[in-house]
Scaffold this active site. Structure first.
Site, PDB file in Angstrom:
ATOM      1  N   LYS A   1       9.091 -13.652 -15.049  1.00  0.00           N
ATOM      2  CA  LYS A   1       8.662 -12.461 -15.654  1.00  0.00           C
ATOM      3  C   LYS A   1       7.295 -12.901 -16.666  1.00  0.00           C
ATOM      4  CE  LYS A   1      10.743  -9.577 -14.548  1.00  0.00           C
ATOM      5  NZ  LYS A   1      11.583 -10.053 -13.623  1.00  0.00           N
TER       6      LYS A   1
ATOM      7  N   TRP B   1      -3.204  -2.308  -1.520  1.00  0.00           N
ATOM      8  CA  TRP B   1      -3.023  -3.789  -1.899  1.00  0.00           C
ATOM      9  C   TRP B   1      -3.512  -4.657  -0.878  1.00  0.00           C
ATOM     10  CZ3 TRP B   1      -0.250  -8.239  -0.384  1.00  0.00           C
ATOM     11  CH2 TRP B   1       0.023  -9.353  -1.352  1.00  0.00           C
TER      12      TRP B   1
ATOM     13  N   HIS C   1      12.542 -36.297 -15.587  1.00  0.00           N
ATOM     14  CA  HIS C   1      12.174 -37.017 -14.448  1.00  0.00           C
ATOM     15  C   HIS C   1      10.788 -36.700 -13.963  1.00  0.00           C
ATOM     16  CE1 HIS C   1      16.124 -38.772 -13.636  1.00  0.00           C
ATOM     17  NE2 HIS C   1      16.452 -37.336 -13.843  1.00  0.00           N
TER      18      HIS C   1
ATOM     19  N   CYS D   1       0.676  -1.379   0.102  1.00  0.00           N
ATOM     20  CA  CYS D   1      -0.246  -0.045   0.149  1.00  0.00           C
ATOM     21  C   CYS D   1       0.974   1.227  -0.034  1.00  0.00           C
ATOM     22  CB  CYS D   1      -0.818  -0.073   1.326  1.00  0.00           C
ATOM     23  SG  CYS D   1      -1.804  -1.526   1.423  1.00  0.00           S
TER      24      CYS D   1
ATOM     25  N   GLU E   1       4.151 -13.328 -14.480  1.00  0.00           N
ATOM     26  CA  GLU E   1       3.781 -12.106 -13.767  1.00  0.00           C
ATOM     27  C   GLU E   1       3.155 -11.026 -14.773  1.00  0.00           C
ATOM     28  OE1 GLU E   1       6.739 -10.467 -10.234  1.00  0.00           O
ATOM     29  OE2 GLU E   1       7.793 -10.789 -12.277  1.00  0.00           O
TER      30      GLU E   1
ATOM     31  N   GLU F   1      13.795 -16.751 -13.802  1.00  0.00           N
ATOM     32  CA  GLU F   1      13.698 -15.443 -14.079  1.00  0.00           C
ATOM     33  C   GLU F   1      12.602 -15.086 -15.244  1.00  0.00           C
ATOM     34  OE1 GLU F   1      13.690 -13.063 -12.357  1.00  0.00           O
ATOM     35  OE2 GLU F   1      13.726 -11.074 -13.462  1.00  0.00           O
TER      36      GLU F   1
ATOM     37  N   ASN G   1      -0.463   1.167   6.278  1.00  0.00           N
ATOM     38  CA  ASN G   1       0.263   0.267   5.525  1.00  0.00           C
ATOM     39  C   ASN G   1       0.914  -0.882   6.410  1.00  0.00           C
ATOM     40  OD1 ASN G   1       1.910  -1.236   3.796  1.00  0.00           O
ATOM     41  ND2 ASN G   1       3.337   0.262   3.504  1.00  0.00           N
ATOM     42  N   GLY G   2       0.825  -2.152   6.284  1.00  0.00           N
ATOM     43  CA  GLY G   2       1.272  -3.279   7.427  1.00  0.00           C
ATOM     44  C   GLY G   2      -0.123  -3.940   7.729  1.00  0.00           C
TER      45      GLY G   2
ATOM     46  N   ARG H   1       2.821   0.577  -5.808  1.00  0.00           N
ATOM     47  CA  ARG H   1       2.938  -0.088  -4.399  1.00  0.00           C
ATOM     48  C   ARG H   1       1.674  -0.897  -4.108  1.00  0.00           C
ATOM     49  NH1 ARG H   1       7.059   2.001  -1.185  1.00  0.00           N
ATOM     50  NH2 ARG H   1       6.215   0.932   0.484  1.00  0.00           N
TER      51      ARG H   1
ATOM     52  N   LYS I   1       4.535  -3.764  -6.254  1.00  0.00           N
ATOM     53  CA  LYS I   1       5.982  -3.556  -6.292  1.00  0.00           C
ATOM     54  C   LYS I   1       6.669  -4.112  -5.259  1.00  0.00           C
ATOM     55  CE  LYS I   1       9.673  -2.225  -8.690  1.00  0.00           C
ATOM     56  NZ  LYS I   1      10.141  -3.228  -9.593  1.00  0.00           N
TER      57      LYS I   1
HETATM   58  C1  G6P Z   1       7.601  -8.400  -5.144  1.00  0.00           C
HETATM   59  C2  G6P Z   1       7.652  -7.923  -6.653  1.00  0.00           C
HETATM   60  C3  G6P Z   1       8.628  -8.589  -7.243  1.00  0.00           C
HETATM   61  C4  G6P Z   1       9.937  -8.541  -6.675  1.00  0.00           C
HETATM   62  C5  G6P Z   1       9.935  -9.034  -4.961  1.00  0.00           C
HETATM   63  C6  G6P Z   1      11.197  -8.543  -3.950  1.00  0.00           C
HETATM   64  O1  G6P Z   1       7.106  -9.767  -5.178  1.00  0.00           O
HETATM   65  O2  G6P Z   1       6.426  -8.095  -7.109  1.00  0.00           O
HETATM   66  O3  G6P Z   1       8.980  -8.200  -8.481  1.00  0.00           O
HETATM   67  O4  G6P Z   1      10.927  -9.362  -7.137  1.00  0.00           O
HETATM   68  O5  G6P Z   1       8.733  -8.367  -4.510  1.00  0.00           O
HETATM   69  O6  G6P Z   1      11.117  -7.008  -4.156  1.00  0.00           O
HETATM   70  P1  G6P Z   1      12.543  -6.313  -3.575  1.00  0.00           P
HETATM   71  O7  G6P Z   1      12.054  -4.825  -3.626  1.00  0.00           O
HETATM   72  O8  G6P Z   1      12.845  -6.759  -2.392  1.00  0.00           O
HETATM   73  O9  G6P Z   1      13.544  -6.463  -4.635  1.00  0.00           O
END
Ligand code: G6P
Length: 605
Positions: free
Chosen positions: A484, A73, A503, A2, A487, A480, A99-100, A27, A600
């Site tokens: 990506k 969020w 396997h 948030c 997501e 990765e 937030n929290g 956020r 984020k």
């Molecule tokens: C969230 C984001 C990811 C990110 C992860 C870690 O899950 O959606 O894209 O890699 O947090 O975030 P940080 O800010 O700790 O790199």
């Protein structure tokens, strides 16, 4: 997670709050709201959906010089108008954005309900609003303080009270709160991104602190009412860095910014004379560094995957055993913290709760931990107290691209620094530095040469399943690439070590399942070709990311990337993976910068 924001001063609060919420929307973006304080009382407007949807329905004349805002969020309670912030007490006098997570919200809610309080939402935040409105004390600060003594959990919060026309009270425990100091006005936000347009003077609250903001300034005290002396710091972010420029999405802008992000991470850190890296922020002498027998890297999501690649890079160059693990898994397994292990916490935002908790667990047990962090002054950077800042500039798209790349560059610098204290020769050091120097241009060339990837994305966009396979570094790249893709495009993608395909997962390979194979020209090339043959024998389409045009196995499509240096070869391979995810998502008409259900930085458990 948030975003929270607040303003008190001489200007009209609503437009400032809305602009700030747009900046914080990455956020969290499932609902949004503002509360503006006028002489006639509090005006609260909130709804499910994005900030612009809420803004479009605000009354034209929402005037008032004080207000708070929120972009959410969801954690407690689904996204809905009722669960959107700000939350008020039943009389509508006190409003809170938060937030929290309040951990004992359930119990407090039951107690308040027994006293006849009726709740309008399912949120933990409303419990706070009800508590503050009922708390004693001559001032709003005292009421907030007394309510917070009943609460366990994490918060970054801002509170307004219709009885106190000129003040906002904010508090922090585990979630960031940054005060912005203006001329006869004060700002507050959970992220510096929302402040830089208005001021460069900021104060970062620490856990357990409460601040009272008035137009003429601020006062910080602790939860125990002791005064806290805080020195303002200078925000160094450029306002323009937060725009999209000529790009249609932040993700594409940030993909294009990678050559520059690499330069910024490298800037001032190469010592050519001794062919090593200068990393003053580490604050570890050669003697101290040499004592570590192992390196353990921790992070969440892409940060964890960058750690897998970083660990391989460090181990290959320095021969110091290194591995990476999810910070969340690590902190919950009562980890053994060893004196001769150097722990490295990786986080773009510096606010990821699980990573921060892992850092605190390590510190509590006496371990040595450094941070690789992008956001200067963030919680993880401050908790570690030393490390390497990426200086990659703000990353706004939820999925990380340029900071992933910069993190790998930071690992290369660290490996060089450590390696040159050990057995890495001057010549080896020079070769790595030459490759690092050449890296931005190589990456720029890969990005410029993207039409082919765009066409491939169109070809495969309607698939429903994809495997990403590779070995060692190739497997980390596969993870990765798959992350990506899922997501941003919501296409089901799974990463597997190429060696493990037979396997189990091979059972799912069919003409409808795409396999993206990472096939560098390394010692495992033949083995990877073997895996491709297995997939092709089941008539599965294969897209290979390779270093050579010529592949002994027939594949459906290839993307060729340049070879540079054996330790840096994974980096150019990231580019087609990022672009593929982007273009598949665009072809599927997805919300690229703000994928559903994600945020984020995840500042809750
Ligand atoms: C969230 C984001 C990811 C990110 C992860 C870690 O899950 O959606 O894209 O890699 O947090 O975030 P940080 O800010 O700790 O790199």
């Amino acid at each position: 997670m948030c975003g929270i924001v607040g303003y008190v001063g001489h200007q009209n609060a609503a437009p400032i709050l809305l602009e700030a919420l747009h900046r914080l929307e990455y956020r969290g973006y499932d609902s949004a709201g503002v509360a503006v304080l006028r002489k006639s009382g509090l005006a609260v407007h909130k709804r499910r959906g994005k900030v612009h949807e809420m803004a479009a329905r605000l009354p034209k004349r929402l005037s008032g010089n004080l207000g708070i805002g929120h972009t959410r969020w969801a954690t407690h309670g689904e996204p809905s108008d009722a669960n959107a912030h700000p939350h008020t007490d039943s009389s509508g006098r006190v409003a809170v954005v938060h937030n929290g997570i309040i951990e004992n919200a359930h119990e407090l809610r039951a107690r308040l309900a027994a006293d006849g309080v009726e709740f309008a939402s399912e949120t933990d935040t409303e419990v706070l609003a009800q508590l503050i409105a009922r708390a004693g004390g001559a001032s709003l600060t005292e009421a907030v303080r007394s309510a917070l003594t009943m609460v366990t959990g994490t918060y970054g919060l801002a509170v307004v009270d219709a009885k106190h026309l000129n003040e906002i009270v904010v508090a922090r425990n585990g979630s960031p709160v940054i005060l912005g100091i203006g001329e006869r006005e004060m700002f507050v936000a959970s992220d510096a991104a929302a402040l830089v347009r208005h001021t460069r003077q900021a104060v970062y609250l620490d856990d357990g602190e409460i601040a009272t903001l008035e137009p003429r300034g601020y006062r910080v005290t602790t939860l125990d009412a002791a005064p806290a002396s805080k020195r303002p710091t200078q925000l160094e972010l450029a306002d323009e860095a937060f725009g999209k420029g000529a790009h249609s999405h932040y993700m594409m802008k940030e993909i294009h910014e990678q050559p520059d992000a690499i330069r910024r991470t490298l800037s001032g850190r190469i010592d050519r004379r001794f062919a090593t890296a200068r990393l003053d922020g580490l604050e570890l002498s050669p003697r101290e560094l040499a004592q570590f027998r192992r390196i353990k890297i921790l992070g969440c999501g892409s940060a964890c995957i960058s750690g897998l690649l970083g660990a391989r890079l460090i181990e290959r160059l320095t021969r110091v055993p290194a591995d990476a693990e999810s910070a969340a898994e690590f902190r919950y397994r009562n980890p053994v913290i060893e004196d001769d292990t150097l722990y490295i916490a990786v986080s773009q935002s510096g606010e990821t709760f699980d990573t921060l908790a892992a850092v605190e667990e390590i510190k509590r047990k006496g371990g040595a931990v450094i941070g690789i962090v992008n956001v200067v002054g963030s919680s993880i950077a401050r908790a570690c107290g030393r490390g390497i800042y990426l200086h990659a500039g703000p990353e706004i798209a939820v999925v990380s691209t340029k900071t992933f790349m910069s993190t790998l560059v930071a690992f290369a610098l660290f490996a060089l620094h450590l390696g040159r204290m050990k057995d890495v020769s001057l010549a080896q050091g020079k070769r790595l530095i030459e490759a690092l120097d050449a890296l931005p241009e190589r990456i720029a060339a890969c990005i410029a040469d993207s039409d082919h990837v765009t066409r491939l994305a169109a070809k495969y966009a309607q698939f429903t399943n994809a495997y990403f396979v590779g070995r060692n570094e190739g497997f980390a790249l596969a993870q990765e690439g798959a992350l990506k893709l899922k997501e941003v495009s919501y296409l089901h993608a799974e990463a597997y070590p190429a060696s493990e395909l037979k396997h189990g997962p091979l059972a799912l390979v069919s003409p409808d399942t795409l396999t993206v194979a990472i096939v560098p020209a390394d010692d495992l090339f033949e083995k990877n070709i073997g895996t491709i043959e297995e997939v092709r024998a089941r008539r599965g389409p294969v897209l290979a990311i390779v270093h050579h045009h010529e592949l002994p196995a027939a594949v459906d499509d290839i993307v060729v990337v340049p070879q540079l240096h054996e330790l840096l070869d994974p980096l150019p391979m990231l580019i087609p993976l990022q672009l593929f995810a982007y273009h598949v998502a665009a072809a599927r008409d997805c919300d690229i910068d703000q994928p559903r259900n994600l945020a984020k930085s995840v500042t809750v458990e």
